[in-house]
Design a protein around this motif. Structure first.
Motif, short mmCIF file in Angstrom:
data_model
loop_
_atom_site.label_atom_id
_atom_site.label_comp_id
_atom_site.label_asym_id
_atom_site.label_seq_id
_atom_site.Cartn_x
_atom_site.Cartn_y
_atom_site.Cartn_z
N ALA A 20 2.70 10.28 27.98
CA ALA A 20 3.10 9.07 27.24
C ALA A 20 1.96 8.55 26.38
CB ALA A 20 3.58 8.00 28.22
N GLU A 21 0.72 8.62 26.89
CA GLU A 21 -0.42 8.17 26.11
C GLU A 21 -0.65 9.06 24.89
OE1 GLU A 21 -2.18 5.45 26.33
OE2 GLU A 21 -0.99 4.75 28.04
N TRP A 22 -0.53 10.37 25.08
CA TRP A 22 -0.70 11.27 23.94
C TRP A 22 0.41 11.06 22.91
CZ3 TRP A 22 -4.77 13.72 22.41
CH2 TRP A 22 -5.75 14.11 23.33
N GLN A 23 1.62 10.81 23.37
CA GLN A 23 2.72 10.55 22.45
C GLN A 23 2.49 9.26 21.68
OE1 GLN A 23 6.52 10.29 24.36
NE2 GLN A 23 7.66 10.68 22.47
N ARG A 24 1.98 8.24 22.37
CA ARG A 24 1.68 6.98 21.69
C ARG A 24 0.56 7.16 20.67
NH1 ARG A 24 2.83 1.71 22.60
NH2 ARG A 24 1.33 0.16 21.86
N LEU A 25 -0.43 7.99 21.02
CA LEU A 25 -1.51 8.26 20.07
C LEU A 25 -0.98 8.97 18.83
CD1 LEU A 25 -4.55 8.18 19.46
CD2 LEU A 25 -4.77 10.36 20.68
N GLY A 26 -0.04 9.89 19.01
CA GLY A 26 0.56 10.55 17.86
C GLY A 26 1.36 9.59 16.99
N ASP A 27 2.11 8.69 17.62
CA ASP A 27 2.85 7.69 16.86
C ASP A 27 1.90 6.79 16.08
OD1 ASP A 27 5.16 8.73 17.91
OD2 ASP A 27 5.30 7.24 19.53
N GLN A 28 0.80 6.43 16.71
CA GLN A 28 -0.17 5.56 16.04
C GLN A 28 -0.81 6.26 14.85
OE1 GLN A 28 -2.81 3.83 18.86
NE2 GLN A 28 -3.84 2.50 17.41
N THR A 29 -1.15 7.53 15.01
CA THR A 29 -1.75 8.29 13.91
C THR A 29 -0.76 8.44 12.75
OG1 THR A 29 -3.09 9.52 15.51
CG2 THR A 29 -2.89 10.44 13.28
N ARG A 30 0.49 8.70 13.06
CA ARG A 30 1.51 8.82 12.02
C ARG A 30 1.71 7.48 11.29
NH1 ARG A 30 4.90 11.14 14.86
NH2 ARG A 30 6.14 9.35 15.56
N PHE A 31 1.67 6.39 12.04
CA PHE A 31 1.81 5.07 11.43
C PHE A 31 0.63 4.78 10.50
CE2 PHE A 31 1.01 0.51 11.40
CZ PHE A 31 2.25 -0.03 11.15
N PHE A 32 -0.58 5.13 10.93
CA PHE A 32 -1.76 4.91 10.08
C PHE A 32 -1.65 5.72 8.79
CE2 PHE A 32 -4.74 3.94 13.90
CZ PHE A 32 -4.06 2.76 14.10
N GLY A 33 -1.21 6.96 8.91
CA GLY A 33 -1.08 7.80 7.72
C GLY A 33 -0.06 7.24 6.74
N ARG A 34 1.07 6.78 7.25
CA ARG A 34 2.09 6.20 6.36
C ARG A 34 1.59 4.93 5.69
NH1 ARG A 34 7.54 5.41 9.49
NH2 ARG A 34 8.13 4.69 7.41
N ALA A 35 0.88 4.08 6.44
CA ALA A 35 0.38 2.83 5.88
C ALA A 35 -0.65 3.10 4.78
CB ALA A 35 -0.23 1.96 6.98
N LEU A 36 -1.55 4.05 5.01
CA LEU A 36 -2.54 4.37 3.98
C LEU A 36 -1.91 5.06 2.78
CD1 LEU A 36 -5.50 5.64 6.23
CD2 LEU A 36 -5.33 3.45 5.02
N TYR A 37 -0.91 5.91 3.03
CA TYR A 37 -0.26 6.62 1.94
C TYR A 37 0.45 5.67 0.99
CZ TYR A 37 2.93 9.81 -0.47
OH TYR A 37 3.63 10.49 -1.43
N HIS A 38 1.02 4.59 1.51
CA HIS A 38 1.78 3.65 0.70
C HIS A 38 0.92 2.51 0.14
CE1 HIS A 38 5.14 5.54 2.99
NE2 HIS A 38 5.75 5.41 1.82
N CYS A 39 -0.40 2.58 0.31
CA CYS A 39 -1.25 1.53 -0.26
C CYS A 39 -1.15 1.49 -1.79
CB CYS A 39 -2.71 1.74 0.17
SG CYS A 39 -3.06 1.23 1.87
N GLY A 40 -1.06 2.67 -2.40
CA GLY A 40 -0.91 2.72 -3.86
C GLY A 40 0.37 2.05 -4.32
N ALA A 41 1.47 2.31 -3.61
CA ALA A 41 2.74 1.67 -3.96
C ALA A 41 2.68 0.17 -3.73
CB ALA A 41 3.87 2.29 -3.13
N ALA A 42 1.96 -0.25 -2.72
CA ALA A 42 1.82 -1.69 -2.47
C ALA A 42 1.06 -2.38 -3.59
CB ALA A 42 1.11 -1.92 -1.13
N VAL A 43 0.01 -1.72 -4.11
CA VAL A 43 -0.75 -2.31 -5.22
C VAL A 43 0.10 -2.38 -6.47
CG1 VAL A 43 -2.76 -1.96 -6.72
CG2 VAL A 43 -2.96 -1.57 -4.26
N ARG A 44 0.93 -1.38 -6.71
CA ARG A 44 1.76 -1.37 -7.91
C ARG A 44 2.92 -2.36 -7.83
NH1 ARG A 44 1.07 4.24 -7.14
NH2 ARG A 44 3.16 4.33 -6.20
N SER A 45 3.53 -2.48 -6.67
CA SER A 45 4.78 -3.23 -6.57
C SER A 45 4.63 -4.63 -5.98
CB SER A 45 5.79 -2.45 -5.73
OG SER A 45 6.00 -1.15 -6.26
#
Length: 282
Positions: A20-45
């Protein structure tokens, strides 16, 4: 499998918790990646939302705006930390007759450790905790679900904008932290302990390395980004009502404080190594 679980219940529980801890770590890493990836869209919109978040994080709203918000809080934190340089540094060095090097301690310790680490801790305890509470309250009141129903990208609008604003607010935050730590050490050494201003300034400017300031600023930026990502994750995924939001804030603060110290250690080891990039000569 049933017999194995019954025969070794404690081991199976540890295995499930570890998975469960490893799965939570994977979810957290995926969330971080999505948040950083959409920073450009956030600045534009969502420029207006970023500006509002920047103002809210730096100066605060309501009663907090009276004292200047997070910038003033971090300024007082580094003021007290810089004063310790004067107190401990001057007394310790005077015991061996080299109290003139107190300016060196200020230029060395404030830049490399005290200012960026204090800024990161202040960011986690103020802006970070507030972000977790805000997003957690929106999650349990189903406001985030309402954003998704209205086809508004929740991570871009709620998380990426806060990450960008946190990176921007770290610039004045770090500047105030460094200046207040320098000021406290100088005033404490020259006014309280009576050291000559010329002696203090000579050793301070001799050992103040502009490159160290740049690395220290980078360290503060990295800590600000990670703190905002961690607190946004825990707030965005909060559950269990108001008590769950409070638990999420506590977990986020704990994780961000550990991350701030780890970033300081990692950058110090990678940049300065074993020698410390310091050369003393007679």
């Amino acid at each position: 499998m049933y017999n194995v679980v019954n025969r070794f219940p404690r081991s199976s529980r540890r295995l499930r918790r570890g998975w469960a801890e490893w799965q939570r770590l994977g979810d957290q890493t995926r969330f971080f990646g999505r948040a950083l990836y959409h920073c450009g869209a956030a600045v534009r919109s969502y420029k207006r939302e970023i500006v509002w978040q920047f103002a809210h994080m730096s100066m605060g709203t309501g009663a907090l705006a009276v004292i200047g918000g997070t910038i003033v809080i971090v300024g007082f934190l580094t003021l007290s930390a810089g004063a310790l340089i004067a107190v401990q540094g001057f007394n310790s060095l005077s015991s061996v007759g080299v109290e003139a090097l107190t300016g060196f301690l200020s230029a060395f310790l404030n830049v490399r450790v005290i200012a960026p680490l204090t800024a990161g801790i202040g960011l986690a305890a103020t802006i970070g905790a507030g972000t977790t509470a805000q997003l957690g309250a929106m999650r349990i009141s189903e406001e985030i679900d309402a954003f998704e129903v209205m086809a508004v990208p929740a991570i871009t609008y709620l998380v990426s904008t806060r990450v960008v604003a946190g990176m921007l607010v770290s610039i004045p935050l770090y500047t105030v932290a460094v200046l207040m730590s320098f000021l406290a050490a100088r005033v404490g050494t020259t006014v309280v302990y009576g050291q000559s201003v010329g002696v203090y300034d000579h050793y301070f400017w001799t050992f103040l390395n502009p490159t160290d300031l740049l690395w220290s600023f980078l360290q503060a930026m990295v800590m600000a980004t990670l703190v905002m990502l961690i607190h946004s994750f825990y707030g965005f995924n909060a559950s269990g009502g108001p008590a769950g939001v409070g638990e999420a804030v506590g977990r986020a603060v704990r994780a961000s404080l550990i991350t701030s110290v780890s970033v300081t250690l990692a950058i110090s080891l990678s940049v300065y190594g074993q020698s410390g990039n310091l050369h003393l000569a007679a």
